[in-house]
Design a protein around this motif. Structure first.
Motif, mmCIF file in Angstrom:
data_model
loop_
_atom_site.group_PDB
_atom_site.id
_atom_site.type_symbol
_atom_site.label_atom_id
_atom_site.label_comp_id
_atom_site.label_asym_id
_atom_site.label_seq_id
_atom_site.Cartn_x
_atom_site.Cartn_y
_atom_site.Cartn_z
ATOM 1 N N LYS A 64 7.918 -17.251 -22.935
ATOM 2 C CA LYS A 64 6.490 -16.986 -23.118
ATOM 3 C C LYS A 64 6.176 -15.562 -22.682
ATOM 4 N N GLY A 65 5.395 -14.862 -23.515
ATOM 5 C CA GLY A 65 5.014 -13.478 -23.212
ATOM 6 C C GLY A 65 3.516 -13.360 -23.012
ATOM 7 N N TYR A 66 2.989 -12.230 -23.489
ATOM 8 C CA TYR A 66 1.553 -11.985 -23.332
ATOM 9 C C TYR A 66 0.733 -12.836 -24.305
ATOM 10 N N GLU A 67 -0.303 -13.465 -23.775
ATOM 11 C CA GLU A 67 -1.105 -14.382 -24.604
ATOM 12 C C GLU A 67 -2.140 -13.630 -25.436
ATOM 13 N N GLY A 68 -2.346 -12.351 -25.096
ATOM 14 C CA GLY A 68 -3.360 -11.573 -25.829
ATOM 15 C C GLY A 68 -3.002 -10.104 -25.808
ATOM 16 N N PRO A 69 -3.781 -9.293 -26.516
ATOM 17 C CA PRO A 69 -3.460 -7.867 -26.670
ATOM 18 C C PRO A 69 -3.676 -7.086 -25.378
ATOM 19 N N ILE A 70 -3.143 -5.844 -25.357
ATOM 20 C CA ILE A 70 -3.317 -4.979 -24.192
ATOM 21 C C ILE A 70 -4.818 -4.763 -23.963
ATOM 22 N N ILE A 71 -5.546 -4.436 -25.032
ATOM 23 C CA ILE A 71 -7.002 -4.270 -24.926
ATOM 24 C C ILE A 71 -7.637 -5.156 -26.000
ATOM 25 N N ALA A 72 -8.402 -6.177 -25.595
ATOM 26 C CA ALA A 72 -9.033 -7.047 -26.597
ATOM 27 C C ALA A 72 -10.073 -6.221 -27.361
ATOM 28 N N SER A 73 -10.356 -6.680 -28.592
ATOM 29 C CA SER A 73 -11.261 -5.860 -29.414
ATOM 30 C C SER A 73 -12.708 -6.193 -29.069
ATOM 31 N N GLY A 74 -13.026 -6.180 -27.765
ATOM 32 C CA GLY A 74 -14.434 -6.408 -27.416
ATOM 33 C C GLY A 74 -14.765 -7.855 -27.136
ATOM 34 N N LEU A 160 -4.696 -2.430 -49.279
ATOM 35 C CA LEU A 160 -5.714 -3.294 -48.667
ATOM 36 C C LEU A 160 -5.156 -4.042 -47.448
ATOM 37 N N GLY A 161 -5.974 -4.170 -46.441
ATOM 38 C CA GLY A 161 -5.590 -4.987 -45.290
ATOM 39 C C GLY A 161 -5.771 -6.463 -45.589
ATOM 40 N N ASN A 162 -5.505 -7.311 -44.561
ATOM 41 C CA ASN A 162 -5.709 -8.750 -44.783
ATOM 42 C C ASN A 162 -6.739 -9.339 -43.810
ATOM 43 N N ILE A 163 -6.740 -8.887 -42.582
ATOM 44 C CA ILE A 163 -7.709 -9.418 -41.612
ATOM 45 C C ILE A 163 -9.020 -8.644 -41.702
ATOM 46 N N THR A 164 -8.964 -7.377 -42.054
ATOM 47 C CA THR A 164 -10.123 -6.575 -42.472
ATOM 48 C C THR A 164 -9.671 -5.781 -43.692
ATOM 49 N N PRO A 165 -10.627 -5.184 -44.428
ATOM 50 C CA PRO A 165 -10.178 -4.398 -45.591
ATOM 51 C C PRO A 165 -9.238 -3.260 -45.197
ATOM 52 N N ALA A 166 -9.350 -2.835 -43.908
ATOM 53 C CA ALA A 166 -8.588 -1.637 -43.478
ATOM 54 C C ALA A 166 -7.331 -1.967 -42.704
ATOM 55 N N GLY A 272 -11.766 3.176 -34.391
ATOM 56 C CA GLY A 272 -12.725 3.040 -35.496
ATOM 57 C C GLY A 272 -13.503 1.724 -35.478
ATOM 58 N N GLU A 273 -14.807 1.844 -35.735
ATOM 59 C CA GLU A 273 -15.642 0.628 -35.770
ATOM 60 C C GLU A 273 -15.221 -0.252 -36.959
ATOM 61 N N LEU A 274 -14.985 0.389 -38.088
ATOM 62 C CA LEU A 274 -14.576 -0.353 -39.288
ATOM 63 C C LEU A 274 -13.059 -0.316 -39.478
ATOM 64 N N THR A 275 -12.401 0.623 -38.757
ATOM 65 C CA THR A 275 -10.994 0.869 -39.116
ATOM 66 C C THR A 275 -10.022 0.599 -37.985
ATOM 67 N N ARG A 276 -10.484 -0.043 -36.890
ATOM 68 C CA ARG A 276 -9.540 -0.317 -35.769
ATOM 69 C C ARG A 276 -8.364 -1.139 -36.313
#
Ligand code: RIB
Ligand code: CA
Length: 316
Positions: A64-74, A160-166, A272-276
């Motif tokens: 088992k490793g990290y359950e989430g990202p280094i910095i959550a997206s807010g 094109l992205g899959n989770i967001t367009p970017a 980026g707000e739209l491009t993270r």
């Protein structure tokens, strides 16, 4: 002698078939779990169950490793995608728990110890957000010299992205980790979401071919893919199931499947707000920066299907 790998996974859906493919083609030294697709503990169970389905000759430890990202997206936690893979991440099959249990050590410590004890021997197959791998490099930067190659399912190549367009999901969940790995200096091959939609889709006819194998492997594949088929039709307007992680592992096992690739400078947006999570592939080298990633640009699709059928047929 089989080539040796560690596979880092957010085990759900396509990850499971990628793990079966890795167990078929490599000596898998260990499976490390990163937070991504679904609930973390569910991902751990999914990995353990998948290993049980493969029933490998040698014991394959799960860490088992990290359950989430280094910095959550807010938000308080990252975006999981049960709508893609089912509530259990296994196409809502809700399999029973595997007998095997995860190891007690942390995934990051396992990666560091294993690659340092076997310098130049163990490549990484990264089919999840890159949190564990980034944190292993952060904790012990000397491992950069010990890892011969990282094969990454992630990102896009001017598409094109899959989770967001970017953005593609693995890079989107943890862009800080992706940036650290992309600039680590370790040789990288990247197979993006664009390759998945172009070359990995299995349509109804392909599913019929797979179903007709009538093995435990083909049965598992059909069950796992129950939810993603409808999701793809509805959201991505794709005519079948997508297999990004399995495509990555198949290419790592047999690089001839990758019929075109080029080294480019690749970097990632973290602000980026739209491009993270959006990654650039600098195909015209407008940045003037040294290429850091071998980007997959074309795949032998029939060759990939053959690898997939072979793996599923071999699991009785
Ligand atoms: O974007 C596709 C990737 O995100 C795959 O690895 C899939 O399993 C999810 O983790
Ligand atoms: Ca994955």
């Amino acid at each position: 002698m089989l080539r040796r790998v560690i596979i880092d996974t957010d085990t759900a859906g396509d990850d499971t078939i990628a793990i079966l493919t890795a167990l078929h083609h490599f000596k898998v030294e260990g499976v490390t779990i990163t937070g991504g697709n679904v609930d973390f503990d569910q991902e751990v169970e999914n990995a353990l169950y998948t290993i049980q389905v493969a029933n490998p000759k040698e014991y394959v430890p799960v860490y088992k490793g990290y359950e989430g990202p280094i910095i959550a997206s807010g938000d308080e936690h990252h975006t999981t995608v049960e709508e893609v893979h089912g509530r259990d991440g296994m196409g809502d099959a809700f399999f029973e728990k595997a007998t095997q249990r995860p190891e007690t050590g942390h995934a990051v410590d396992f990666i560091i110890e294993k690659v340092k004890a076997n310098p130049g021997e163990i490549s990484l197959l990264a089919i999840a957000p890159l949190t564990n791998i980034a944190m292993a490099i952060k904790k012990d930067p000397t491992i950069v010299k010990a890892i011969p190659h990282i094969y990454i399912m992630g990102g896009i190549n001017n598409s094109l992205g899959n989770i967001t367009p970017a953005a593609e999901y693995n890079f989107y969940v943890d862009p800080e980790a992706a940036r650290l790995v992309l600039h680590s200096g370790i040789p990288i091959t990247m197979v993006g979401w664009d390759m998945c939609t172009e070359y990995s889709i299995m349509d109804d006819d392909d599913h019929k071919d797979i179903e007709q194998l009538s093995t435990a492997g083909s049965d598992f594949f059909i069950k796992i893919n129950k939810v993603v088929k409808d999701f793809n039709k509805k959201v991505h307007r794709l005519n079948g199931t997508t297999h990004p992680d399995t495509l990555l592992v198949a290419i790592a096992a047999n690089e001839e499947l990758m019929t075109a690739s080029t080294h480019y400078y690749v970097d990632i947006e973290t602000k980026g707000e739209l491009t993270r999570g959006h990654n650039i592939v600098d195909i015209n080298n407008r940045s003037g920066k040294k290429p850091n990633v071998r980007v997959c640009e074309a795949v032998n699709r029939e060759g990939f299907k053959k690898v997939l059928m072979n793996v599923l047929n071999s699991i009785s």
